[in-house]
Design a protein around this motif. Structure first.
Motif, mmCIF file in Angstrom:
data_model
loop_
_atom_site.group_PDB
_atom_site.id
_atom_site.type_symbol
_atom_site.label_atom_id
_atom_site.label_comp_id
_atom_site.label_asym_id
_atom_site.label_seq_id
_atom_site.Cartn_x
_atom_site.Cartn_y
_atom_site.Cartn_z
ATOM 1 N N MET A 135 43.548 37.577 36.550
ATOM 2 C CA MET A 135 43.287 36.647 37.808
ATOM 3 C C MET A 135 42.539 37.258 38.922
ATOM 4 O O MET A 135 42.633 38.317 39.230
ATOM 5 C CB MET A 135 44.726 36.633 38.416
ATOM 6 C CG MET A 135 44.926 35.716 39.601
ATOM 7 S SD MET A 135 44.765 33.888 39.044
ATOM 8 C CE MET A 135 46.258 33.584 38.379
ATOM 9 N N PRO A 136 41.711 36.246 39.451
ATOM 10 C CA PRO A 136 40.781 37.025 40.648
ATOM 11 C C PRO A 136 41.784 36.696 41.885
ATOM 12 O O PRO A 136 42.074 35.643 42.255
ATOM 13 C CB PRO A 136 39.784 35.671 40.739
ATOM 14 C CG PRO A 136 40.090 34.594 39.646
ATOM 15 C CD PRO A 136 41.098 34.997 38.808
ATOM 16 N N ASN A 137 42.279 37.891 41.957
ATOM 17 C CA ASN A 137 43.384 38.074 43.038
ATOM 18 C C ASN A 137 43.270 37.340 44.169
ATOM 19 O O ASN A 137 43.914 36.489 45.083
ATOM 20 C CB ASN A 137 43.846 39.491 43.364
ATOM 21 C CG ASN A 137 45.017 39.704 42.261
ATOM 22 O OD1 ASN A 137 45.331 38.942 41.424
ATOM 23 N ND2 ASN A 137 45.266 41.128 42.200
ATOM 24 N N ARG A 138 41.928 37.785 44.902
ATOM 25 C CA ARG A 138 41.738 37.406 46.194
ATOM 26 C C ARG A 138 41.553 35.698 46.203
ATOM 27 O O ARG A 138 41.878 35.138 47.346
ATOM 28 C CB ARG A 138 40.310 37.940 46.602
ATOM 29 C CG ARG A 138 40.128 37.714 47.869
ATOM 30 C CD ARG A 138 39.000 38.473 48.312
ATOM 31 N NE ARG A 138 38.442 37.922 49.663
ATOM 32 C CZ ARG A 138 38.047 38.631 50.510
ATOM 33 N NH1 ARG A 138 37.717 40.158 50.373
ATOM 34 N NH2 ARG A 138 37.974 38.077 51.983
ATOM 35 N N LEU A 139 40.968 35.287 45.316
ATOM 36 C CA LEU A 139 40.852 33.809 45.376
ATOM 37 C C LEU A 139 42.399 33.089 45.162
ATOM 38 O O LEU A 139 42.523 32.073 45.897
ATOM 39 C CB LEU A 139 40.086 33.588 43.932
ATOM 40 C CG LEU A 139 39.140 32.001 44.071
ATOM 41 C CD1 LEU A 139 38.286 31.954 45.348
ATOM 42 C CD2 LEU A 139 38.505 32.171 42.774
ATOM 43 N N LYS A 637 36.149 40.379 39.095
ATOM 44 C CA LYS A 637 35.857 39.231 38.094
ATOM 45 C C LYS A 637 35.786 37.861 38.752
ATOM 46 O O LYS A 637 36.960 37.634 39.641
ATOM 47 C CB LYS A 637 36.822 39.021 36.910
ATOM 48 C CG LYS A 637 36.595 39.931 35.787
ATOM 49 C CD LYS A 637 35.573 39.772 34.900
ATOM 50 C CE LYS A 637 35.454 40.771 34.243
ATOM 51 N NZ LYS A 637 34.601 41.888 34.625
ATOM 52 N N HIS A 638 34.634 37.185 39.144
ATOM 53 C CA HIS A 638 34.854 36.133 39.973
ATOM 54 C C HIS A 638 35.530 35.019 39.294
ATOM 55 O O HIS A 638 36.372 34.434 39.987
ATOM 56 C CB HIS A 638 33.454 35.534 40.535
ATOM 57 C CG HIS A 638 32.894 36.401 41.354
ATOM 58 N ND1 HIS A 638 33.524 37.014 42.640
ATOM 59 C CD2 HIS A 638 31.763 37.186 41.434
ATOM 60 C CE1 HIS A 638 32.830 37.591 43.326
ATOM 61 N NE2 HIS A 638 31.599 37.855 42.475
ATOM 62 N N LEU A 639 35.398 34.892 38.138
ATOM 63 C CA LEU A 639 36.001 33.742 37.456
ATOM 64 C C LEU A 639 36.774 34.392 36.250
ATOM 65 O O LEU A 639 36.489 35.460 35.592
ATOM 66 C CB LEU A 639 35.118 32.655 36.954
ATOM 67 C CG LEU A 639 35.142 31.429 37.741
ATOM 68 C CD1 LEU A 639 34.518 30.427 37.108
ATOM 69 C CD2 LEU A 639 36.819 31.053 37.866
#
Lengths: 839, 214
Positions: A135-139, A637-639
């Protein structure tokens, strides 16, 4: 024991059918005879070979199914045209239908179905874990508010409206006679309401919408599990106790249980994530099983939550989300790769099986009951209410969001509300005795799932294109971006501090402080604490990419020699201020090969030298790897993507272009130090010199060496090769001359001390270049004297002997002597320099 | 004290100029007074009283930005000794979120203003260029939060970033060309394609959520 009894029973039934399907037509008959025969014979004698189908059939069939599904995937991807248009999930469902049809036609038995046990215990966890772990945590946390609203309110809204509307229509009598009450309809509504993570992932991964949109739909599908489970359980028990016994207290209990289930599940996940991180801190000496911990402990979190009747999906999701940072830092690089691949493999495999079995499950006349009105209306209601729900919630959200969700986004969100295997598994769990219309519910669910996955899955891509939804742009991680991003975080949290607001940044700042002060100290290895910095990671990643493309370039040219050329060092090591420790070593073999290479009489010496070159190559490669190839931790990972592990496999060309520009950049920095004019002059001279050298080399063999000498021939060939190579190199080498000046001075000494005894011919060794540099080197011309700078004085080891440039080829032992003589020349640089000027 | 009895007209003018609502201005004013200990102006030392700021690795730069005259009004340079509430608001207004009714041109200006603010923060010697040295300083400060990171690596990161910037901004350069530093135009180029307006903002709530300070 790969499957629980129930599943085994289901899977095991139609042996002959599977055998037929797989082309093992003769198998069942043979097997029947054989087994009875062997049984008869067993009393008489010992059978050397026996055929024990029954013994292996259950795992065997399972393995075969998995194989079929995997093979099918290969087949799908043979044609890009098909997979580009049709989502894989849809293809798999169709395949499942087809296979199910064959089996059914073969022995009129419904073969297999996706049982809830198998689904919930074995197929779902890997998919969800994969989602959480990558999971991209920040997003995710940045949009948590929106995700929660959609997940909780949206799901409740969908369930309630769908159930109530269906019930309302039922009361009008269009659907004919059913045996269901309001509660049954609500139960159905609750299980059909939830957007399914598996289906959403499968489709959205291929669509590539922008990340905010993706994370909202995907996050919703993950988090709504708690709501679905609670609603399902509540209505299931309400149906069981009967409509009349439902009281207000029961309803209240239901609401309370929602909070317990969701928060409890999350808590279980966090606890296990903590455990997992802690364990991974101490696995240094058991590297091999390191990856296993990740899977086992997360799976335990799932089972524990299930045992406590909490939301298992939430547990394993949050286990993945919370542990990723620490685990990735702790485990070794290889383990990290293993985890990544294994997780993707499991998830992708599970997904494949789920969709195929969804198709197969549908081929069973026993479960079908057709009720046109009910099925059609369900389809209409879930679509319409999804749209209404999304629009209302987005309207509320947009008042608080800074990044507005536009109408196009809303369309995609409504359209992306896919139903999937979770709904099917839940409906299959229903008890036919309590829920009279189970069959109808099952049929409707299958239709809904098929409709959403196949029809919406097919059309969402064109829709996204047609609406011009903002798509993700895959961009290279840029160092500047990361740096500015980091600066931003600090600035914004500071502004919040100063203005006295407690906002998003404030919270994040406080969390990261807490993380740094306590969590990391507990959960991360000391060595890992050091290297954990996003900016550093990006930096390393970029460096790694450079290095890789260099190696690739070397491979393209069929030699790694150029890799030790000065340019590499400059490239990879951006730090200009250090005295380039490796420049010395790194250019050794480069020079050996380039300059001393071509002419050699002594076969043994040649052999030796080659060996030593290889050795140096090895050690150098090793050295370069250690020093400059920073560890790739592909952490950010952005996505999220399940099927691909995103290592950017770019065109070599792109990289090369990037490199060349980078190299030039570097040169421009350099030239500030060395002075522009010098480097320009040097370029010219270098070119001329090269030409001269070439002439020299072509002259000498003809003149002095008997042409029949095979060694010489060989050497000549090699030389030709070398030259063609160096021609190619020429253009950047000239760029690098500025740099070359100081490092060649460094190098030459090393060159000879490192070389083995058989250094044969100094004629073409570095001295000719060297003299040029000496003559024009900036420190000389700037001082207007012939006295070399301190550095040159120390590092130029030549004795005057070396300048008999026109001496014909010497035997190797002789030349060795001269080098031995030349070994302690530091006291004589002055005598050498003036000579060199009149070359 | 000061403008506590703020006349509605004055308030409206401030609101017009900075784009804050009058409630937000009131809250910020209260905060301002808290920080300045009821003085009319804030000096650098006043920022020391914010406990949360202590751990911010680039707090020096941020506080500095408040007193940087380039940020306060156009066509001026140098450092202010103290700032009044209006200046404080001006700085804060760099962090307003975008408004929905902005047109392209306004958006562009808005974006440029934000970037200008950032640029000034990096460009500490006010020469209109972020030189390698300045960049290194910023990066060192940024990474100073991590005690395990050596200065060396911070420097090489800055160098790498600088090269990247050069390659973005100038493209192909001749071997003898020198990249001196990032100008504001280059800075704009580097930010192309990144929605700064959606990133660089703080939500100024209308509700009072003032954190403590001593």
């Amino acid at each position: 024991r790969p499957l629980p009894p129930r599943a085994r029973r289901r899977l095991g039934q139609p042996v002959s059918g599977v055998a037929l399907l797989l082309g093992l037509m003769a198998l069942p008959a043979a097997l029947g005879q054989r087994s009875s025969e062997s049984h008869k014979n067993s009393n008489e004698s010992f059978a050397i070979v026996s055929f024990k189908w029954d013994h292996v059939k259950e795992p065997y069939i399972i393995a075969l199914w998995i194989l079929v599904a995997s093979l099918a995937k290969i087949v799908f991807h043979l044609s890009h045209k098909v997979t580009r248009v049709v989502p894989e999930s849809a293809l798999l469902i169709v395949l499942g239908l087809f296979l199910g049809g064959i089996v059914w036609a073969a022995d009129h038995l419904a073969s297999f179905s996706l049982t809830p046990t198998v689904f919930f215990f074995y197929l779902l966890p890997p998919i969800v874990l994969d989602a959480g772990y990558f999971m991209p945590n920040r997003l995710f946390f940045g949009n948590l508010g929106s995700i929660l609203l959609y997940a909780v309110i949206g799901t409740v809204w969908n369930a309630a409206t769908t159930g109530l509307s269906l019930y309302g229509v039922y009361l009008t009598g269009i659907m004919g006679e059913l045996h269901s009450g309001l509660l049954d309809f609500l139960l159905f509504g609750s299980l059909i309401a939830a957007v399914d993570p598996v289906a959403v992932l499968a489709v959205f991964e291929e669509v590539h919408v922008n990340e905010v949109l993706f994370i909202i739909v995907f996050g919703e599908s993950l988090l709504n599990d708690a709501v679905t489970v609670v609603l399902y359980n509540v209505f299931d028990s309400f149906v069981a106790i009967g409509e009349t016994n439902v009281t207000g207290i029961e309803c209240l209990k239901g609401i309370v249980s929602f909070f317990v289930v969701s928060l409890g599940g999350t808590l279980v996940g966090i606890i296990f994530a903590f455990l997992l991180s802690l364990v991974s801190r101490f696995t240094k000496h058991v590297r091999i099983i390191e990856p296993g911990f990740v899977f086992i402990i997360s799976y335990l979190s799932y089972l524990t939550a299930e045992m406590l009747s909490l939301s298992a999906i939430l547990a394993i999701t949050f286990c993945g989300i919370c542990c990723q940072k620490y685990v990735k830092a702790n485990i070794s690089e290889q383990s990290s790769t293993t985890v990544r691949y294994t997780m993707k493999m499991l998830a992708s495999g599970a997904e494949t099986i789920i969709f195929m079995f969804l198709g197969i499950s549908a081929v069973d006349p026993d479960i079908w009951t057709w009720n046109t009105a009910f099925i059609l209306l369900t389809l209409v209601f879930i679509s319409v209410y999804r749209v209404i729900g999304v629009v209302i919630q987005t309207w509320i959200l947009n008042r608080y969001r800074t990044v507005q969700l536009e109408i196009i986004d809303q369309v995609v969100m409504s359209y992306g509300g896919l139903r999937g295997a979770v709904a099917f598994a839940l409906v299959a769990l229903l008890d036919g005795n309590k829920v009279k219309d189970r069959k109808l519910f099952v049929s409707t669910t299958i239709i809904v799932v098929f409709f959403t996955v196949i029809f919406q899955g097919l059309t969402i891509k064109p829709l996204v294109q047609w609406l011009k939804v903002k798509k993700t742009e895959h961009r290279e991680p840029k160092l500047n971006e990361k740096l500015h991003g980091r600066a931003f975080d600090h600035i914004l949290s500071a502004i919040e501090d100063i203005s006295g607001q407690i906002g998003h940044h404030y919270l994040r700042d406080k969390w990261s402080n807490f993380d740094r002060k306590y969590l990391r100290k507990i959960l991360m290895r000391r060595s890992a604490q050091k290297s954990r910095d996003q900016i550093l990671n990006v930096f390393h990643e970029l460096n790694l990419k450079d290095a890789i493309s260099y190696v690739a370039e070397g491979e393209r040219r069929g030699s790694l020699a150029f890799i030790r050329s000065p340019s590499t060092d400059n490239m990879v090591n951006v730090d200009f201020s250090t005295p380039l420790p490796s420049a010395v070593e790194s250019s050794v073999s480069y020079l050996l090969r380039e300059k001393a290479g071509p002419v050699c009489l002594d076969m043994q010496a040649l052999e030796q030298r080659r060996k030593s070159i290889r050795d140096t190559e090895d050690t150098l490669a090793h050295h370069t790897l250690q020093q400059y190839l920073y560890k790739p931790r592909q952490e950010h990972k952005h996505l999220y993507s399940r099927h691909e592990i995103m290592h950017s496999e770019d065109d070599k060309q792109d990289k090369e272009i990037f490199h060349r520009t980078m190299r030039k950049r570097l040169e421009s920095f350099k030239s500030t130090k060395l002075g522009i004019n010098h480097s320009k002059k040097l370029n010219k001279i270098h070119k001329r010199d090269r030409g001269q050298k070439r002439r020299n080399s072509s002259v000498i063999p003809n003149g002095n060496i008997p042409p029949e000498n095979p060694v010489q021939d060989f050497a000549l060939k090699e030389k030709d090769l070398e030259f063609s190579e160096s021609e190619e190199n020429n253009d950047y080498e000239t760029l690098h001359l500025g740099k070359g000046v100081d490092f060649l001075a460094n190098v030459t000494k090393q060159n000879f001390t490192d070389a083995p005894a058989g250094i044969d011919n100094p004629v073409f060794s570095a001295d000719d270049d060297q003299s040029i540099y000496m003559k024009f080197s900036p420190w000389l011309s700037s001082e207007d004297t012939v006295v070399p700078s301190q550095r040159a004085r120390v590092q130029i080891p030549y004795s005057p002997d070396n300048f008999k440039r026109l001496t014909p080829i010497r035997l190797s032992n002789k030349s060795t002597d001269s080098f031995l003589l030349a070994d302690g020349p530091e006291d004589r640089p002055r005598s050498f320099l003036p000579e060199s000027t009149h070359m | 004290m000061g403008s506590a009895h703020s006349v509605p007209a004055e308030m409206r003018e401030l609101a017009d100029r900075t784009g804050f609502t009058s409630e937000q201005i009131e809250h910020l004013h209260r905060r301002f007074k808290q920080l300045s200990q009821d003085q009319l102006t804030i000096r650098k030392e006043n920022f020391d009283s914010i406990p949360d700021l202590e751990f911010n690795p680039i707090r020096g730069k941020i506080v500095h930005a408040f007193f940087d005259k380039r940020n306060l009004r156009q066509e001026s340079d140098g450092l202010a000794e103290e700032i009044n509430f209006e200046d404080f608001l001006t700085i804060m207004s760099y962090f307003r979120p975008i408004e929905m009714n902005m047109d392209e041109e306004q958006l562009d200006r808005f974006r440029k203003e934000k970037l200008k603010f950032l640029f000034h923060m990096y460009d500490s010697d006010h020469d209109g260029k972020i030189t390698l040295q300045e960049y290194r300083n910023v990066v060192e400060e940024l990474l100073s939060g991590n005690p395990h990171l050596e200065k060396e690596s911070a420097r090489s990161i800055a160098d790498g970033a600088m090269m990247e910037a050069a390659s973005i901004c100038v493209g192909q350069m001749g071997p003898d060309q020198v990249y001196e530093g990032i100008t504001f135009e280059d800075f704009l180029k580097m930010w192309q394609g990144i929605d700064i307006e959606t990133k660089m903002h703080v939500r100024f709530l209308n509700v009072d959520t003032i954190a403590h300070c001593y």
